[in-house]
Design a protein around this motif. Structure first.
Motif, PDB file in Angstrom:
ATOM      1  N   ASP A 109       0.806  -1.222   0.000  1.00 44.24           N
ATOM      2  CA  ASP A 109       0.000   0.000   0.000  1.00 44.24           C
ATOM      3  C   ASP A 109       0.839   1.271   0.000  1.00 44.24           C
ATOM      4  O   ASP A 109       0.321   2.357  -0.209  1.00 44.24           O
ATOM      5  CB  ASP A 109      -1.004   0.009   1.153  1.00 44.24           C
ATOM      6  N   GLU A 115      -7.149  -2.103  -5.848  1.00 39.94           N
ATOM      7  CA  GLU A 115      -7.751  -3.345  -5.364  1.00 39.94           C
ATOM      8  C   GLU A 115      -6.740  -4.488  -5.309  1.00 39.94           C
ATOM      9  O   GLU A 115      -6.808  -5.348  -4.430  1.00 39.94           O
ATOM     10  CB  GLU A 115      -8.944  -3.736  -6.229  1.00 39.94           C
ATOM     11  N   SER A 118      -4.449  -4.007  -2.240  1.00 37.34           N
ATOM     12  CA  SER A 118      -5.269  -4.295  -1.050  1.00 37.34           C
ATOM     13  C   SER A 118      -5.491  -5.798  -0.903  1.00 37.34           C
ATOM     14  O   SER A 118      -5.398  -6.345   0.200  1.00 37.34           O
ATOM     15  CB  SER A 118      -6.611  -3.580  -1.138  1.00 37.34           C
ATOM     16  N   GLY A 119      -5.771  -6.462  -2.005  1.00 35.06           N
ATOM     17  CA  GLY A 119      -5.974  -7.910  -1.978  1.00 35.06           C
ATOM     18  C   GLY A 119      -4.727  -8.669  -1.576  1.00 35.06           C
ATOM     19  O   GLY A 119      -4.793  -9.655  -0.833  1.00 35.06           O
ATOM     20  N   LEU A 121      -2.249  -7.465   0.287  1.00 33.60           N
ATOM     21  CA  LEU A 121      -2.054  -7.237   1.726  1.00 33.60           C
ATOM     22  C   LEU A 121      -2.972  -8.137   2.544  1.00 33.60           C
ATOM     23  O   LEU A 121      -2.551  -8.704   3.562  1.00 33.60           O
ATOM     24  CB  LEU A 121      -2.319  -5.773   2.081  1.00 33.60           C
ATOM     25  N   GLU A 122      -4.221  -8.283   2.114  1.00 37.84           N
ATOM     26  CA  GLU A 122      -5.163  -9.139   2.834  1.00 37.84           C
ATOM     27  C   GLU A 122      -4.718 -10.603   2.805  1.00 37.84           C
ATOM     28  O   GLU A 122      -4.866 -11.324   3.792  1.00 37.84           O
ATOM     29  CB  GLU A 122      -6.574  -8.987   2.277  1.00 37.84           C
ATOM     30  N   LEU A 123      -4.190 -11.055   1.684  1.00 38.97           N
ATOM     31  CA  LEU A 123      -3.681 -12.421   1.590  1.00 38.97           C
ATOM     32  C   LEU A 123      -2.556 -12.625   2.598  1.00 38.97           C
ATOM     33  O   LEU A 123      -2.532 -13.621   3.330  1.00 38.97           O
ATOM     34  CB  LEU A 123      -3.193 -12.723   0.173  1.00 38.97           C
ATOM     35  N   LYS A 124      -1.622 -11.692   2.655  1.00 37.51           N
ATOM     36  CA  LYS A 124      -0.495 -11.803   3.585  1.00 37.51           C
ATOM     37  C   LYS A 124      -0.974 -11.787   5.034  1.00 37.51           C
ATOM     38  O   LYS A 124      -0.485 -12.558   5.868  1.00 37.51           O
ATOM     39  CB  LYS A 124       0.510 -10.675   3.333  1.00 37.51           C
ATOM     40  N   LYS A 125      -1.941 -10.938   5.335  1.00 36.75           N
ATOM     41  CA  LYS A 125      -2.506 -10.898   6.698  1.00 36.75           C
ATOM     42  C   LYS A 125      -3.179 -12.226   7.028  1.00 36.75           C
ATOM     43  O   LYS A 125      -3.077 -12.721   8.156  1.00 36.75           O
ATOM     44  CB  LYS A 125      -3.507  -9.748   6.824  1.00 36.75           C
ATOM     45  N   ALA A 126      -3.859 -12.827   6.050  1.00 36.23           N
ATOM     46  CA  ALA A 126      -4.520 -14.117   6.265  1.00 36.23           C
ATOM     47  C   ALA A 126      -3.495 -15.213   6.549  1.00 36.23           C
ATOM     48  O   ALA A 126      -3.721 -16.080   7.396  1.00 36.23           O
ATOM     49  CB  ALA A 126      -5.387 -14.481   5.060  1.00 36.23           C
ATOM     50  N   ARG A 129      -2.464 -14.658  10.096  1.00 32.99           N
ATOM     51  CA  ARG A 129      -3.570 -14.954  11.009  1.00 32.99           C
ATOM     52  C   ARG A 129      -3.798 -16.465  11.136  1.00 32.99           C
ATOM     53  O   ARG A 129      -3.966 -16.988  12.232  1.00 32.99           O
ATOM     54  CB  ARG A 129      -4.838 -14.259  10.522  1.00 32.99           C
ATOM     55  N   ARG A 136      -5.035 -17.195  -3.643  1.00 32.52           N
ATOM     56  CA  ARG A 136      -6.133 -16.407  -4.224  1.00 32.52           C
ATOM     57  C   ARG A 136      -5.741 -15.889  -5.598  1.00 32.52           C
ATOM     58  O   ARG A 136      -4.560 -15.704  -5.889  1.00 32.52           O
ATOM     59  CB  ARG A 136      -6.456 -15.204  -3.343  1.00 32.52           C
TER      60      ARG A 136
END
Length: 175
Positions: A109, A115, A118-119, A121-126, A129, A136
């Motif tokens: 970011d 998008e 953002s996607g 970053l969300e994959l890495k956070k998942a 987690r 994805r």
């Protein structure tokens, strides 16, 4: 000249003396490593990498085995590592829109807001987690159009089996 190392040091607002002290080496030796006139040993590269919070392999990326480089250079595959703060610590074979010397030390970011980033970053956070692999399809608006990648991420562990980051492999999909 290791431009990526100079840039990373400057972005962290550090002097050569501060990096050398943090890595427990002589400043003159560090200056030679930064200028490219000397190559660090694996131990020294590890000390510098730990201090700057990057992956040690970045010092030796130009020495990746020839078959690996031949197979992946100019392929539709990007390999990257990031730390727990999701900042890149290593990247190989990025899309031409990205320069590894600029990417290292930054989050997606901070490089671009869309998008796709953002996607990613969300994959890495998942991955962090769930402490497991995540896969994805993610589309990125790039200079040559909207490109979709099959992105696979998995945790990176240290010797103590603690998660220290995320490794990703992104393969461009044909549309």
């Amino acid at each position: 000249m290791r431009e990526w190392l100079v840039q990373l040091r400057k972005e962290k607002k550090l002097t050569q003396q501060q990096v050398a002290a943090g890595a427990h080496i002589d400043r003159a030796y560090y200056a030679q490593i930064e200028s490219g006139s000397r190559n660090p040993s694996m131990a020294v590269a590890s000390q510098i990498a730990n201090f700057l919070n990057v992956n040690t392999s970045i010092f030796f990326s130009e020495h990746i085995s020839e078959p690996f480089m031949i197979a992946l250079t100019n392929s539709p595959i990007v390999v990257a590592h990031c730390d727990l703060k999701l900042r890149y610590t290593w990247m190989f074979n990025p899309h031409p829109d990205f320069n590894t010397e600029i990417v290292i030390g930054k989050r997606d970011d901070e490089l671009d807001l869309n998008e796709g980033t953002s996607g990613l970053l969300e994959l890495k956070k998942a991955v962090l987690r769930t402490k497991g692999p995540v896969r994805r399809k993610i589309s990125f608006p790039l200079s040559d159009g909207l490109l979709t990648y099959d992105v696979f991420g998995q945790p990176i562990y240290n010797e103590s089996k603690d998660i220290i980051g995320v490794a990703t492999v992104s393969t461009e999909l044909l549309t």
